[in-house]
Design a protein around this motif. Sequence first.
Motif, PDB file in Angstrom:
ATOM      1  N   SER A 114      -1.505  -9.184   1.671  1.00  0.00           N
ATOM      2  CA  SER A 114      -1.458  -7.803   2.199  1.00  0.00           C
ATOM      3  C   SER A 114      -1.163  -7.820   3.698  1.00  0.00           C
ATOM      4  O   SER A 114      -1.697  -7.022   4.468  1.00  0.00           O
ATOM      5  N   ALA A 115      -0.280  -8.719   4.105  1.00  0.00           N
ATOM      6  CA  ALA A 115       0.028  -8.869   5.530  1.00  0.00           C
ATOM      7  C   ALA A 115       0.752  -7.653   6.095  1.00  0.00           C
ATOM      8  O   ALA A 115       0.738  -7.433   7.306  1.00  0.00           O
ATOM      9  N   ASN A 116       1.383  -6.876   5.225  1.00  0.00           N
ATOM     10  CA  ASN A 116       2.098  -5.683   5.683  1.00  0.00           C
ATOM     11  C   ASN A 116       1.222  -4.435   5.666  1.00  0.00           C
ATOM     12  O   ASN A 116       1.707  -3.331   5.907  1.00  0.00           O
ATOM     13  N   HIS A 117      -0.068  -4.596   5.389  1.00  0.00           N
ATOM     14  CA  HIS A 117      -0.990  -3.463   5.344  1.00  0.00           C
ATOM     15  C   HIS A 117      -1.981  -3.543   6.495  1.00  0.00           C
ATOM     16  O   HIS A 117      -2.465  -4.618   6.855  1.00  0.00           O
ATOM     17  N   SER A 118      -2.321  -2.396   7.043  1.00  0.00           N
ATOM     18  CA  SER A 118      -3.386  -2.312   8.046  1.00  0.00           C
ATOM     19  C   SER A 118      -3.865  -0.876   8.110  1.00  0.00           C
ATOM     20  O   SER A 118      -3.252   0.033   7.525  1.00  0.00           O
ATOM     21  N   ASN A 119      -4.976  -0.667   8.812  1.00  0.00           N
ATOM     22  CA  ASN A 119      -5.533   0.677   8.989  1.00  0.00           C
ATOM     23  C   ASN A 119      -5.899   1.347   7.673  1.00  0.00           C
ATOM     24  O   ASN A 119      -5.803   2.566   7.539  1.00  0.00           O
ATOM     25  N   THR A 120      -6.272   0.562   6.662  1.00  0.00           N
ATOM     26  CA  THR A 120      -6.776   1.117   5.422  1.00  0.00           C
ATOM     27  C   THR A 120      -8.144   0.501   5.147  1.00  0.00           C
ATOM     28  O   THR A 120      -8.501  -0.520   5.733  1.00  0.00           O
ATOM     29  N   ARG A 121      -8.901   1.119   4.248  1.00  0.00           N
ATOM     30  CA  ARG A 121     -10.215   0.553   3.919  1.00  0.00           C
ATOM     31  C   ARG A 121     -10.073  -0.858   3.367  1.00  0.00           C
ATOM     32  O   ARG A 121     -10.869  -1.737   3.668  1.00  0.00           O
ATOM     33  N   ARG A 122      -9.072  -1.081   2.555  1.00  0.00           N
ATOM     34  CA  ARG A 122      -8.904  -2.386   1.925  1.00  0.00           C
ATOM     35  C   ARG A 122      -8.378  -3.422   2.914  1.00  0.00           C
ATOM     36  O   ARG A 122      -8.706  -4.600   2.814  1.00  0.00           O
ATOM     37  N   ASN A 123      -7.597  -2.983   3.874  1.00  0.00           N
ATOM     38  CA  ASN A 123      -7.018  -3.884   4.867  1.00  0.00           C
ATOM     39  C   ASN A 123      -7.080  -3.250   6.257  1.00  0.00           C
ATOM     40  O   ASN A 123      -6.072  -2.762   6.772  1.00  0.00           O
TER      41      ASN A 123
END
Length: 530
Positions: free
Chosen positions: A54-63
């Motif tokens: 999930s390297a392209n994800h941020s600013n979410t609960r999961r990431n």
Amino acid sequence: MYLLFPGRHQILTNFQFEYLHSIIYGKLNGYTDLHAKPLAVTEKVTAIIFAVTSANHSNTRRNPLPFYLRALAIQEFARELNVPAFIYGVDDVGNLSNFASYTLKRVRHESEGLFDLTPDNTLVLCSTPVLAMYEALGFKILPAELADRTTWSYRCPLPWDLVEKIAGDDAWSNNADIVRNVHPASRELWEKYKLGDKVKLLFRDTMISDDGDITTTRDYNTYVRQMDEIAELKYTETASYVKAGRIGDIGCAVGSWIKLACKDDRFRESDFYGIEVARHLFDICHQRKHNGEFANPFVFFSQRNAVTGLVFEANSMHTIHTSSLTHEIESYGSRSELLQFIRNRYLELASGGVWINRDVVAPANKEKIVLMKLNRSDGRNNDYDKPFSEREALKAYLKDLSTYGRFLRFAMDFRKKEGYFVRYKEVTIENEVYIELTLKDACEFMSRKDYIDNWQSEMHETFCFWDLGEWKQNLEQAGFTVAAESRAYTNEWIVENRLKGKVVLFEQTATGLLKLDYPVTNMILLGEKL
């Protein structure tokens, strides 16, 4: 021998460090695999490969953490292991049954062939159900925290357990249990970048899903196309009210409004700030910026939620623009969150600044009982209540329903999960059948009946909770002065293309039925901070 350590790596733990340290400085043939069998490996560990998923994800609960911060922590974490550590990002690709194979291929690609990881040269360190994918490929698994695979019980807290603890503890950096378990590399980074505060906000947010979306039933390809198609209309309606300086667009979708504003010569010296919480749309904004689609270079995008807190510094903005956003807060969040959103915008504006809110609106007399005559000859009238799980199948089904049949489906689906009930009855007057209901519910149907591409998503949304007078009242209570130019209006395109020949409204009077004009559909609401 290589060690592959896949995971989101939001937090690194002391257990992980000690486990890796003992493997590197000890002997692998003294360890057992997932099945408690000796590894029988004589080679030493020559490198650790951290595959950050999930390297392209941020600013979410999961990431919550972006890839670069996770990589910084890993680099510091691995410094004392005295073996080369390599860090590679692996993008999220949804629920992929062969995600392990994808990860291995990404590592090979990102390392330019340096690491071709196979069961012969690599051990996998994993304690979550993901290990089954690697096991199926023939890899031996080092179970790390995992004590019992049948019950998925663990010897110590998992990294995500610690993230959740931090999210619920305002004084987490002084919590002995967290300090004891979180490795200093992560703890120092979380403190330095105030990541605990970010995680608290993300976990507090009830509107947004774990992966950073408002709804999981929206077709974003259709949604993006619709946003681009109406962008010029939105900009034309709002452009005369925009004040130069720091201009923010909250809920900017794919940046279409900002793109048009950047071409406006009045704002050549202005800075633009796009705020978008939905991950899919935020990614498109960045792609468009990379493509050079914005004439003004001073365009900045952030993935933030404007409900839970301020997204701009207090007293800093000259213009804040929102379009088709506030009704989503009411729909997917709560009334208290909408009121907080309004207060947040007032706090962000500089003196003399303006909040331009373009959105749907209820008619002034929304609780009035009306009669609605619906076209029954433009499609099928029966079988309106068939269940569907696939969006495309539902779309085809809805397309073949008549306007009357689509209303019956609407009455069944509209905000059902929210506990709302459309109250209506059929009445016959002079051999004509009408639907008797509130003007509010009639407007909800008329505004939604053609959104068959995203029907499941649209059925969660309410447009007609406040009329223009109620909007003005709530802005004034937050401190705004509502400009006289604020207005509610009827979208004539909707009337000509979606309502005429489909829906006619009447009011029953003492002298008979009175045909009504089509109600207002939209508003431009201008809140000024004097």
